[in-house]
Design an enzyme around this catalytic site. Sequence first.
Site, mmCIF file in Angstrom:
data_model
loop_
_atom_site.group_PDB
_atom_site.id
_atom_site.type_symbol
_atom_site.label_atom_id
_atom_site.label_comp_id
_atom_site.label_asym_id
_atom_site.label_seq_id
_atom_site.Cartn_x
_atom_site.Cartn_y
_atom_site.Cartn_z
ATOM 1 N N ASP A 105 0.737 -1.360 0.055
ATOM 2 C CA ASP A 105 -0.051 -0.102 -0.109
ATOM 3 C C ASP A 105 0.739 1.117 -0.099
ATOM 4 O O ASP A 105 0.508 2.263 0.568
ATOM 5 C CB ASP A 105 -0.955 0.048 1.228
ATOM 6 N N LYS B 245 2.069 2.044 -5.372
ATOM 7 C CA LYS B 245 2.372 1.420 -6.492
ATOM 8 C C LYS B 245 1.672 1.877 -7.516
ATOM 9 O O LYS B 245 2.044 2.153 -8.672
ATOM 10 C CB LYS B 245 2.701 -0.084 -6.157
ATOM 11 N N GLY C 195 -4.742 -4.146 -3.538
ATOM 12 C CA GLY C 195 -5.673 -3.075 -3.765
ATOM 13 C C GLY C 195 -4.844 -1.804 -4.159
ATOM 14 O O GLY C 195 -4.064 -1.292 -3.349
ATOM 15 N N HIS C 196 -5.029 -1.417 -5.697
ATOM 16 C CA HIS C 196 -4.229 -0.076 -5.788
ATOM 17 C C HIS C 196 -5.365 1.102 -6.013
ATOM 18 O O HIS C 196 -6.351 0.870 -6.923
ATOM 19 C CB HIS C 196 -3.547 -0.410 -7.000
ATOM 20 N N GLN D 39 1.717 -6.342 -3.501
ATOM 21 C CA GLN D 39 2.378 -6.302 -2.160
ATOM 22 C C GLN D 39 3.745 -5.910 -2.254
ATOM 23 O O GLN D 39 3.847 -4.681 -2.939
ATOM 24 C CB GLN D 39 2.512 -8.020 -1.804
ATOM 25 N N THR E 108 -8.687 -3.283 -0.081
ATOM 26 C CA THR E 108 -9.291 -4.420 -0.414
ATOM 27 C C THR E 108 -10.266 -5.052 0.649
ATOM 28 O O THR E 108 -11.432 -5.476 0.543
ATOM 29 C CB THR E 108 -8.108 -5.528 -0.676
ATOM 30 N N ARG F 52 -10.034 -2.689 6.230
ATOM 31 C CA ARG F 52 -9.447 -2.922 7.555
ATOM 32 C C ARG F 52 -8.349 -1.628 7.934
ATOM 33 O O ARG F 52 -7.838 -1.061 6.844
ATOM 34 C CB ARG F 52 -8.337 -4.240 7.698
ATOM 35 N N ARG G 242 -5.372 0.479 8.714
ATOM 36 C CA ARG G 242 -3.865 -0.221 8.522
ATOM 37 C C ARG G 242 -3.065 0.370 10.027
ATOM 38 O O ARG G 242 -3.463 1.577 10.356
ATOM 39 C CB ARG G 242 -3.390 0.702 7.307
HETATM 40 P P1 GDP Z 1 -0.711 0.159 -3.756
HETATM 41 O O1 GDP Z 1 -1.232 -0.701 -3.149
HETATM 42 O O2 GDP Z 1 0.890 0.359 -3.354
HETATM 43 O O3 GDP Z 1 -1.154 0.776 -4.946
HETATM 44 O O4 GDP Z 1 -1.208 1.769 -2.848
HETATM 45 P P2 GDP Z 1 -2.804 1.747 -2.144
HETATM 46 O O5 GDP Z 1 -3.686 2.372 -3.300
HETATM 47 O O6 GDP Z 1 -3.259 0.551 -1.546
HETATM 48 O O7 GDP Z 1 -2.672 2.758 -1.216
HETATM 49 C C1 GDP Z 1 -2.043 4.129 -1.310
HETATM 50 C C2 GDP Z 1 -3.039 5.072 -1.013
HETATM 51 O O8 GDP Z 1 -2.392 6.468 -0.974
HETATM 52 C C3 GDP Z 1 -4.241 5.447 -1.997
HETATM 53 O O9 GDP Z 1 -5.183 5.805 -1.345
HETATM 54 C C4 GDP Z 1 -3.580 6.474 -3.072
HETATM 55 O O10 GDP Z 1 -4.749 7.325 -3.594
HETATM 56 C C5 GDP Z 1 -2.928 7.379 -1.876
HETATM 57 N N1 GDP Z 1 -1.597 8.123 -2.356
HETATM 58 C C6 GDP Z 1 -0.872 7.800 -3.109
HETATM 59 N N2 GDP Z 1 0.360 8.741 -3.291
HETATM 60 C C7 GDP Z 1 0.042 9.618 -2.491
HETATM 61 C C8 GDP Z 1 0.637 10.966 -2.023
HETATM 62 O O11 GDP Z 1 1.499 11.288 -2.550
HETATM 63 N N3 GDP Z 1 -0.160 11.619 -1.055
HETATM 64 C C9 GDP Z 1 -1.381 11.215 -0.540
HETATM 65 N N4 GDP Z 1 -2.064 11.797 0.174
HETATM 66 N N5 GDP Z 1 -1.994 10.265 -1.095
HETATM 67 C C10 GDP Z 1 -1.395 9.283 -1.910
HETATM 68 P P1 IMO Z 2 -1.125 -4.063 -2.327
HETATM 69 O O1 IMO Z 2 -0.631 -4.712 -3.503
HETATM 70 C C1 IMO Z 2 -1.031 -4.545 1.955
HETATM 71 C C2 IMO Z 2 -1.080 -8.736 3.561
HETATM 72 C C3 IMO Z 2 -2.387 -9.195 4.403
HETATM 73 C C4 IMO Z 2 -1.883 -10.479 5.323
HETATM 74 C C5 IMO Z 2 -0.673 -10.983 4.269
HETATM 75 C C6 IMO Z 2 -1.023 -12.221 3.729
HETATM 76 O O2 IMO Z 2 -2.414 -3.112 -2.225
HETATM 77 O O3 IMO Z 2 0.193 -3.309 -1.664
HETATM 78 P P2 IMO Z 2 -2.738 -12.847 1.767
HETATM 79 O O4 IMO Z 2 -4.308 -12.826 1.346
HETATM 80 O O5 IMO Z 2 -2.071 -12.288 0.752
HETATM 81 O O6 IMO Z 2 -2.665 -14.307 1.928
HETATM 82 O O7 IMO Z 2 -2.531 -12.174 3.124
HETATM 83 O O8 IMO Z 2 -0.538 -9.983 3.484
HETATM 84 N N1 IMO Z 2 -1.591 -8.239 2.114
HETATM 85 C C7 IMO Z 2 -1.241 -7.177 1.966
HETATM 86 N N2 IMO Z 2 -1.057 -5.900 2.500
HETATM 87 N N3 IMO Z 2 -1.161 -4.412 0.755
HETATM 88 C C8 IMO Z 2 -1.421 -5.439 -0.129
HETATM 89 O O9 IMO Z 2 -1.415 -5.462 -1.382
HETATM 90 C C9 IMO Z 2 -1.510 -6.857 0.346
HETATM 91 N N4 IMO Z 2 -1.816 -8.120 0.049
HETATM 92 C C10 IMO Z 2 -1.697 -8.858 1.072
HETATM 93 O O10 IMO Z 2 -3.167 -8.210 4.903
HETATM 94 O O11 IMO Z 2 -1.151 -9.688 6.254
HETATM 95 MG MG MG Z 3 -2.821 -1.520 -2.023
#
Ligand code: GDP
Ligand code: IMO
Ligand code: MG
Length: 426
Positions: free
Chosen positions: A13, A16, A40-41, A222, A298, A301, A303
Amino acid sequence: MPAIIVVGAQWGDEGKGKATDQLGTKVDYVVKFNGGNNAGHTVVVNGEKFALHLLPAGILTPNCTPVIGNGVVVDPQVLFAEIEDLTARGIDTSKLRISPNAHIITDYNRKMDAANERMLGKNKIGTTGRGIGPTYADKMDRIGIRVQDLFDPPTLRQKTEAALARKNPILERFTGQTCDPAESAEELLSFADRLRPMLMNTTAELNHALDCGKTVVFEAGQAVMLDIDHGTYPFVTSSSCSAAGACTGSGVGPRRIDRVVGVSKAYLTRVGEGPFPTELTDGEGDWLREAGREYGVTTGRPRRCGWYDAVVARYATMVNSLTDMVITKLDVLTGKDRIPVCTAYEADGKRMEDMPALQSEMHRVRPVYEYLPGWEEDISGCRNFTDLPRNAQNYILALEELSGCRISAVGVGPEREQTIVRTPLV
Ligand code: GDP
Ligand code: IMO
Ligand code: MG
């Protein structure tokens, strides 16, 4: 020609999705190479929010071909739902291609995920419950169902039979339910017609594309600390999320890779169980969670939140051979008068600059903090590094020094253009 890997440099998270989206229109292919819909992106384009799970964020880039590589685990129902949702919002998904060697998440493996967590009780992993672990376990056990098996009904029926002969006793004991092998097989076969047009020899396609000078981005789900080999085992996911996984998960060899970009928050978060040395369990953690809106895309929960950990950053730089780092969410730290940064760990009077080799040590270490001066100014409108307040610039320069990796971009908000580019990635 550019083959660029984008990986998570923390516990997931990091942003990416936004980082790959931001690489923009110069990208010809975006490849998801590991994981499944546990990811979850969130990507925000002109105020519109997209939450992607199974599809790579690059699908939002016009004219780019999105690819699901052999290293991914695919839940067909989730795939179709995501395609329908994006199509309804005007996104062209017709170019999506899938490797016939990718594995399928079956109904029984979603149930096995729940059964395994119940079996572990208080030692549970805190998985996303999407069937990821059991599907990769079947792959390694050589009883997995691959996308190509959906086109061979007799073999598929034998495979569900064999898999469920082992799994049903466990399902019965821990969930009180079993799965009927014939029903599981028929459900899988019902997905075949929709998947057929998406099939492609993705390994050949990607290698040929690189031969022709196309730009290919490999987008990890991840992160390194959740990697099955390099993460905080057993509190990890079940795939190779680090840079090396891009090669095994796509069939593109390591000598073809030009750049490896790690994405890291300016602080740290983690979802699920497992060690997290800089975790804040007090009001400061609540402040970070609210300021950064740190709730899972996703599972919803909350964080777990903590300060930037340079031991993790150095480890990510090393394990992934990072060429560049993108720091996201610097804007979230605005308003703190001083910002702690973990520079090393300490346990039993011993200082550690490197990640401990033993898991038992990782559970015991305490962070050693350095305190950096903060800033008050709103930075969400900054587009050049020198627009940032001096202390924000110094914070980034300190992270660069501590992580041993060039920081090429800095996020100052969730929108596509809220990024300061210091060194272009493409
Ligand atoms: P990923 O799984 O690595 O793609 O990341 P997620 O989407 O799960 O979580 C990143 C969160 O941070 C998302 O809600 C994005 O919209 C937000 N985000 C990404 N870059 C920035 C930033 O530079 N500033 C802020 N405030 N939010 C950001
Ligand atoms: P992105 O791509 C954050 C965590 C779960 C759990 C562990 C194992 O959005 O960064 P799984 O269902 O994969 O067997 O769960 O990994 N986990 C993540 N945490 N971001 C994710 O993906 C994750 N994908 C799995 O919370 O601790
Ligand atoms: Mg994510």
